[in-house]
Design an enzyme around this catalytic site. Structure first.
Site, PDB file in Angstrom:
ATOM      1  CB  CYS A  99      -0.915  -0.028   1.223  1.00  0.00           C
ATOM      2  SG  CYS A  99      -2.006   1.381   1.348  1.00  0.00           S
ATOM      3  CB  CYS A 195      -3.213  -0.729   4.421  1.00  0.00           C
ATOM      4  SG  CYS A 195      -2.777   0.839   3.677  1.00  0.00           S
TER       5      CYS A 195
END
Length: 373
Positions: A99, A195
């Site tokens: 991410c 995330c």
């Protein structure tokens, strides 16, 4: 054009709020940017709307403009599809690493440049430095919050265009600054979970993408002690969720996951957190990423972490010149080193880079890998 020199990634949390505060007070022309990276599927607490409102409120309190971008399709293709594929293969991925590389320091950085900014800033606990003409990723002063483990995939271009205003601060000081300034996020709980997806029942969430497939739980010597709802719901060293206890012929010690035989849909469990089946001294990785662009040597000593907030462990690293993969040999045995997670390398406070763990020399893993070959 925003007119801002630095665009701050505003997550709606206290850390990014104080990062913006510090830059504003230093006289830096800044603006905020809120990223929408997950389309809420109704399966849990995504919190995106609450976070968006908090980000807007903080920027209003600081008197800075805020921009919005939707990266949900980029997150799906660049992060989430890989996340699901890794679980389906029986590995345990770390989506925060991907991410950061794909969203926060690629698409966000591109968006900031489109707005006319020179740099981005985030509320990560890390620092950027220079030595010998190279940019370096350095540990934060608050070691308990240091996030360089999740940032080890960054390179020279990203570090040259990034500021980490919280690198020299303790978390307690960050919250105190937020309170003193009257920021609405001062007492907000830190985000946890996947995330950009947030907190939710992980097994229920994953079952939407990987349907449950029940199978046997076995001891390393093949005795059946229970059933599991799906091997991909578990990770090495896990104790929770096994629902084993009071089994005839076994003592009362807790049970832990020590292996996953994906081919036969068997979850292997053993008693005791110090099970020898969780111990390894050597790992092999996928091709490594180096923050400086290349490794310090073909073979070198350093320290490493195989999971976040783990103490640094002395090791020797050898690089396969043809593939770029690593062999890492630890001075002391390591517990529950997990394929799919990352091994991250350090020279003192400097993060050298890292790689995804492919395999270890844990005895059970070696046996299962040999049987599958």
């Amino acid at each position: 054009m925003s007119g801002a020199r630095v665009i701050v990634g505003m997550s709606g949390g206290v850390d990014s709020s104080v990062a913006a505060l510090l830059l504003r007070d230093a006289g830096t022309p800044i603006a905020g940017l809120f990223m929408q990276n997950w389309t809420d599927d109704g399966s849990g607490e995504c919190r995106a709307e609450d976070d968006r409102r908090d980000a807007v409120a903080v920027c209003g309190r600081l008197g800075i403009p805020i921009h919005f971008r939707d990266f949900s399709s980029e997150y799906w293709s660049g992060v989430f599809e890989h996340f699901i594929a890794e679980y389906a293969a029986g590995r345990t991925p770390n989506p925060d690493v991907l991410c950061n590389r794909e969203i926060k320091f690629r698409h966000f950085l591109d968006a900031a440049r489109e707005l006319g900014a020179d740099k981005i800033a985030t509320g990560h606990y890390a620092a950027v430095g220079q030595r010998g003409g190279q940019w370096r990723l350095l540990r934060a002063a608050d070691r308990a919050k240091d996030q360089t483990y999740f940032l080890h995939q960054l390179g020279q271009d990203q570090l040259a265009a990034t500021e980490f205003p919280l690198g020299a601060l303790a978390k307690a000081d960050v919250r105190a600054m937020a309170r003193e300034t009257g920021l609405p996020t001062a007492a907000k709980k830190d985000s946890t979970g996947i995330c950009f997806i947030g907190e939710r029942d992980f097994r229920s969430f994953l079952s939407q993408y990987l349907p449950a497939r029940e199978g046997e739980m076995q001891t390393p010597d093949g005795r059946v002690v229970g059933r599991h709802p799906g091997v991909f719901y578990f990770t090495l060293g896990q104790r929770e969720g096994l629902q084993l206890g009071g089994l005839r012929g076994f003592d009362a010690a807790p049970w832990y996951v020590v292996g996953k035989d994906v081919a036969h849909n068997v979850l292997v469990v053993d008693q005791g957190s110090d099970s020898p089946h969780l111990r390894s001294t050597r790992l092999w990785s996928e091709p490594a990423h180096w923050i400086g662009g290349s490794p310090p040597a073909r073979r070198f000593d350093c320290t490493a972490q195989t999971r976040y907030r783990q103490p640094e462990e002395p090791c020797q690293v050898s690089i396969d010149e043809s593939s770029g993969s690593l062999e890492v040999v630890f001075r002391n045995p390591q517990r529950a080193v997990t394929p799919g997670q990352s091994v991250v390398l350090y020279d003192g406070d400097a993060c050298l880079g890292g790689a995804v763990i492919a395999a270890t020399d844990a005895p059970l893993e070696q046996r299962l890998r040999g049987a599958a070959a």
